[in-house]
Design an enzyme around this catalytic site. Structure first.
Site, PDB file in Angstrom:
ATOM      1  N   ASP A   1      33.930  43.712  46.147  1.00 54.27           N
ATOM      2  CA  ASP A   1      35.176  43.337  47.450  1.00 54.27           C
ATOM      3  C   ASP A   1      35.457  41.351  46.896  1.00 54.27           C
ATOM      4  OD1 ASP A   1      37.839  44.440  48.640  1.00 54.27           O
ATOM      5  OD2 ASP A   1      36.958  43.270  49.426  1.00 54.27           O
TER       6      ASP A   1
ATOM      7  N   GLU B   1      35.229  43.469  41.575  1.00 48.91           N
ATOM      8  CA  GLU B   1      36.670  43.006  41.835  1.00 48.91           C
ATOM      9  C   GLU B   1      37.438  41.972  41.565  1.00 48.91           C
ATOM     10  OE1 GLU B   1      40.323  44.285  45.077  1.00 48.91           O
ATOM     11  OE2 GLU B   1      38.085  43.457  45.672  1.00 48.91           O
TER      12      GLU B   1
END
Length: 590
Positions: free
Chosen positions: A268, A328
């Protein structure tokens, strides 16, 4: 500005500043670009020996790494399937539905966070990165999920959230209980404020969820104190990745889950871990997604972040079974994205420029060319994605289910890996009319409702035609209400209809596995096609043609029709006619 209260929990550790004026464990600003990961690796002893890799009957052909052309399926656990009737999805619910994913034809399951969390951001505010939140089950439930997935030939990838923790994490509570300059505070980004009395934030950075990115705390004596950085919600304080203790901690977290059998990680905010030295002002930021993406910000995509991932890669490579990591990373250019997937860094990175290309032939071709060139330059496979838990579902975003299905066939025909989001195989649209009182996304809450947030793509899945939650929960409860129109889109209803959206997904995913030209690293070559359309070939003998226009278009004949998102008709001259917003696949042998 909000103020955070004094914490109570504390962990032992030396306090005060070293002789160089930096907090203990915090690298001096002048170390920019230095590879510190080797020192960190040596400082963290390995945990228990990892179990041998589990064989996967759906593995890649000999000689090809499984992840280079895998189809990954994102599971958002709280909305996938509920096993205990509380209206919130959980790990046993996922385990019970894994046969759906096997039958769909995917290769790996990516689980969004299931860790202990106060749920200020639906689990992306992690209080314990080694645990399982009771809301989702237990550690044993997680182990059973992994074992069941492996038994079905599915790999398991889990989210890791390294940019920030929850404000309830023991480290942050210890930081609140410790004085300025302490080792506890150096794990995060605490700074004195500007102006008289330090009443202004340390810089002009803004939160991705709206408002100021800084919150001021009260010190132990009750006076207003330092400010801490949170690029997301105030409940998500950013970690200081110039601190070697932070780096060592997350290497240990990686090993914890690798030892439990996971096949990889989705990282993330992978582009955000390191902030520019000195935390300079960002300046005026352009409005809109395109403007923000192309404006170089001092908290995104800093060069030192690559040092971190070189250390992570060495840990991943020390385990059997080709364990992987995917970033990401919201960066504006494919070349910058490719830097995250150099041979000694991560395996993949999400291709967000492709997601944002829309359903436009010229933009798609431009992004595909740039993506393939950038991926080839570092020897990594490209990735393709049309949906996830943070964006409006494709049928709504692209202007209709026909466009979403046509875009799917283009995506699946490209070289590299594909990431699907739960429910797209059912053709679910965005839910636009959720009552404001039920919305939980901090984007909605912090903007006062000006931004609708991401709840509309997170509505629980419809599994069967029975009950008020459409088979999502045995009690009929669901944490967000499902539209009545979804009763005709359930997995149960579509499984019996080979012409349904689910039937098309199963068919084209099977073809993608079976056709020798698909998947893999074989390049594509563009073919002549009518204005506003796309056509490309891949060897041996495969052609994909797409018509993103609003009218039927005649194409050349390409052989035997394999699959199509709409009704393809023969043309009088021997070619074929693709209806508006349709993509088709052909095999030249037929």
């Amino acid at each position: 500005m909000e103020e955070a209260g004094q914490g109570t929990a504390a962990t032992p550790g030396a306090r005060g500043r070293g002789a160089d004026g930096e907090a203990p464990g915090e690298a001096a600003p002048g170390t920019r670009g230095t590879d510190l990961s080797a020192d960190v690796l040596r400082a963290v002893p390995p945990e228990a020996p990892a179990p041998a890799a589990v064989p996967h009957p759906r593995g890649a052909p000999p000689g090809r790494a499984w992840w280079r052309d895998a189809v990954f399926y994102q599971v958002y656990p709280r909305s996938f399937a509920d096993s205990d009737g509380d209206g919130i999805g959980d790990l046993p619910g996922v385990t019970a539905r894994l046969t759906h994913l096997r039958d769909l034809g995917v290769d790996a399951v990516w689980l969004s966070p299931f860790y202990p969390s106060p749920m200020a951001d639906a689990g992306y505010d992690v209080a314990d990165p080694r645990g399982v939140d009771p809301l989702f089950g237990t550690a044993d439930d997680f182990d059973r999920l992994v074992a069941r997935a492996h038994g079905l030939g599915l790999r398991v990838v889990v989210d890791i959230v390294p940019n920030h923790t929850s404000h309830e994490h023991a480290w942050f509570q210890a930081a609140l209980a410790s004085p300025p300059g302490s080792a506890e505070r150096s794990r995060y980004l605490f700074r004195d404020g500007r102006g008289p009395g330090g009443d202004a934030p340390p810089n002009d950075w803004t939160s991705q969820f709206g408002g100021c990115a800084w919150t001021r705390i009260r010190e132990a004596d009750g006076r207003p104190g330092q400010w801490y950085l949170h690029l997301y919600a105030p409940e998500q304080p950013d970690l200081n990745w110039r601190n070697l203790e932070v780096r060592a901690e997350y290497l240990s977290v990686l090993r914890h889950w690798l030892d439990r059998g996971v096949d990889g990680f989705r990282i993330d905010v992978a582009h955000g871990l390191v902030k520019a030295a000195g935390l300079p002002d960002a300046g005026e930021i352009p409005q809109g997604w395109e403007g923000r993406m192309h404006h170089r910000l001092p908290y995104w995509d800093q060069p030192e972040v690559h040092d971190i991932y070189r250390g992570w890669r060495r840990v991943l490579d020390s385990y059997e079974g080709e364990r992987i990591a995917v970033a990401e990373a919201w960066v504006p250019h494919p070349e910058r994205l490719a830097a995250y997937t150099r041979p000694d860094e991560l395996h993949q990175a999400f291709n967000f420029p492709y997601l944002m290309a829309g359903w436009d032939a010229e933009r798609i071709r431009r992004v595909v060319d740039a993506s393939l060139a950038a991926a080839t330059s570092v020897g990594a496979p490209p990735t393709w994605v049309l949906a996830n838990h943070d964006v409006v579902r494709a049928p709504t975003r692209l202007g209709g289910l026909d466009r979403a299905l046509a875009a799917l066939l283009v995506e699946l025909a490209l070289p590299g890996s594909v990431y699907l989001y739960q429910g797209e195989e059912l053709g679910l649209p965005e839910v636009l009319d959720l009552p404001d009182g039920l919305r939980q996304d901090p984007v909605f809450l912090r903007s006062g409702g000006a931004e609708r947030g991401r709840d509309g793509c997170r509505v629980p899945l419809p599994w069967s035609n029975d009950g008020p939650s459409l088979g999502f929960s045995p009690s009929g409860r669901a944490w967000l209400p499902q539209p009545e129109a979804w009763r005709g889109l359930t997995a149960e209803a579509q499984a019996a209809d080979p012409e349904s959206t689910l039937g098309l997904y199963r068919r084209v995913l099977r073809l993608r596995r079976e056709h020798p030209a698909l998947g893999g690293d074989a390049r594509l070559r563009w073919l002549p096609s009518p204005p506003g359309t796309l056509a490309f070939a891949r060897d041996p003998g495969f052609t994909c043609a797409a018509n993103p226009t609003d009218a039927a278009v005649e194409f050349a004949g390409y052989g035997r029709l394999l699959a199509a998102s709409g009704a393809v008709a023969p043309a009088p001259g021997g070619g074929c006619v693709l209806p508006a917003h349709t993509t088709a696949w052909w095999d030249a042998a037929g």
